[in-house]
Design an enzyme around this catalytic site. Structure first.
Site, PDB file in Angstrom:
ATOM      1  N   ARG A  68       0.737  -1.171   0.088  1.00  0.00           N
ATOM      2  CA  ARG A  68      -0.038  -0.164  -0.059  1.00  0.00           C
ATOM      3  C   ARG A  68       0.635   1.459   0.016  1.00  0.00           C
ATOM      4  NH1 ARG A  68      -2.718  -4.168   2.815  1.00  0.00           N
ATOM      5  NH2 ARG A  68      -1.828  -3.505   4.777  1.00  0.00           N
ATOM      6  N   GLU A 105       2.912  -6.502  13.337  1.00  0.00           N
ATOM      7  CA  GLU A 105       1.995  -6.829  14.084  1.00  0.00           C
ATOM      8  C   GLU A 105       1.585  -8.358  14.151  1.00  0.00           C
ATOM      9  OE1 GLU A 105      -1.712  -4.193  13.573  1.00  0.00           O
ATOM     10  OE2 GLU A 105      -2.283  -4.834  15.591  1.00  0.00           O
TER      11      GLU A 105
HETATM   12  P1  AMP Z   1       3.748  -2.537  12.039  1.00  0.00           P
HETATM   13  O1  AMP Z   1       5.340  -3.095  11.527  1.00  0.00           O
HETATM   14  O2  AMP Z   1       3.510  -3.322  13.312  1.00  0.00           O
HETATM   15  O3  AMP Z   1       3.893  -1.021  12.287  1.00  0.00           O
HETATM   16  O4  AMP Z   1       2.826  -2.762  10.965  1.00  0.00           O
HETATM   17  C1  AMP Z   1       2.709  -2.145  10.019  1.00  0.00           C
HETATM   18  C2  AMP Z   1       2.296  -2.738   8.689  1.00  0.00           C
HETATM   19  O5  AMP Z   1       1.308  -3.887   8.882  1.00  0.00           O
HETATM   20  C3  AMP Z   1       1.827  -1.959   7.759  1.00  0.00           C
HETATM   21  O6  AMP Z   1       2.408  -2.237   6.264  1.00  0.00           O
HETATM   22  C4  AMP Z   1       0.184  -2.240   7.539  1.00  0.00           C
HETATM   23  O7  AMP Z   1      -0.196  -2.058   6.260  1.00  0.00           O
HETATM   24  C5  AMP Z   1       0.215  -3.466   8.190  1.00  0.00           C
HETATM   25  N1  AMP Z   1      -0.784  -3.518   9.066  1.00  0.00           N
HETATM   26  C6  AMP Z   1      -0.341  -3.658  10.644  1.00  0.00           C
HETATM   27  N2  AMP Z   1      -1.659  -3.624  11.511  1.00  0.00           N
HETATM   28  C7  AMP Z   1      -2.607  -3.349  10.814  1.00  0.00           C
HETATM   29  C8  AMP Z   1      -4.123  -3.257  10.674  1.00  0.00           C
HETATM   30  N3  AMP Z   1      -4.531  -3.192  11.900  1.00  0.00           N
HETATM   31  N4  AMP Z   1      -4.587  -2.754   9.795  1.00  0.00           N
HETATM   32  C9  AMP Z   1      -4.311  -2.504   8.344  1.00  0.00           C
HETATM   33  N5  AMP Z   1      -3.043  -3.098   8.128  1.00  0.00           N
HETATM   34  C10 AMP Z   1      -2.123  -3.215   9.212  1.00  0.00           C
END
Ligand code: AMP
Length: 185
Positions: A68, A105
């Site tokens: 995205r 995540e």
């Molecule tokens: P993080 O590395 O934990 O900051 O997660 C960010 C990445 O995971 C991004 O590329 C987001 O597109 C995806 N992502 C994590 N959590 C979500 C969520 N609740 N909804 C949509 N995309 C998420």
């Protein structure tokens, strides 16, 4: 945040984002920006607001995180008259790459960038749709810094502040801009 478009309240962006419970697994509230992207008004306003703080920041390259971040980053590059660099999941880039492992995540993965994508000292703006724990963005910052990039900032449509990603990036010396924050995961 200032913008060349008419002022937009944070909840206007929130309203354009669809929330899907328990995707991709139980307990995750997936924030789906495809609805924002499909709206000519919301997409333009979001991109305008994301680039506004960086208009005079001398950004030479926007780096977008797969997938995205490519959509947002392409539009931001155009607005800033900057180039675009893709940061991709491992095995997708055809030329010589550098790689980093990162946690997100809901899992662990590796991402790559072309070794020759950024000349040392280049001013780079990082983008993705959402920052949660910050693991993905931290990995991207490490890759870009390994190439000698000067990270101007990192910007996201969505912040999930409870997961601490913004603070994690700020602790690395990266300033963070987001358009809307949601509670929870
Ligand atoms: P993080 O590395 O934990 O900051 O997660 C960010 C990445 O995971 C991004 O590329 C987001 O597109 C995806 N992502 C994590 N959590 C979500 C969520 N609740 N909804 C949509 N995309 C998420």
């Amino acid at each position: 945040m200032t913008t060349s478009a008419p002022p937009v309240a944070g909840n206007r962006f929130a309203d354009a984002i669809r929330s899907i419970p328990d995707y991709p697994k139980p307990g995750i509230m997936f924030r789906d920006i495809t609805t924002l992207l499909a709206s000519p008004v919301s997409f333009r306003e979001a991109v305008d607001a994301m680039v506004a703080p960086y208009k005079d920041a001398g950004v030479a390259l926007v780096a977008g995180i797969e997938a995205r971040g490519f959509i947002l980053g392409g539009a931001m590059s155009h607005q800033l008259a900057a180039g675009f660099v893709p940061i991709r999941k491992k095995g997708k880039l055809p030329h010589e790459t550098i790689r980093v492992a990162y946690s997100l995540e809901y899992g662990v993965d590796e991402m790559e960038v072309h070794r020759d994508a950024v000349a040392p000292g280049t001013r780079v703006l990082l983008t993705d749709d959402l920052i949660a724990t910050g693991g993905t963005a931290e990995g991207a910052v490490k890759l870009l810094r390994e190439l000698g990039a000067e990270i101007v900032g990192a910007c996201f449509v969505i912040d999930l502040p409870e997961l601490g990603g913004r603070k994690r990036l700020e602790a690395m010396g990266v300033s963070v801009q987001t358009l809307v924050a949601f509670d929870g995961h």
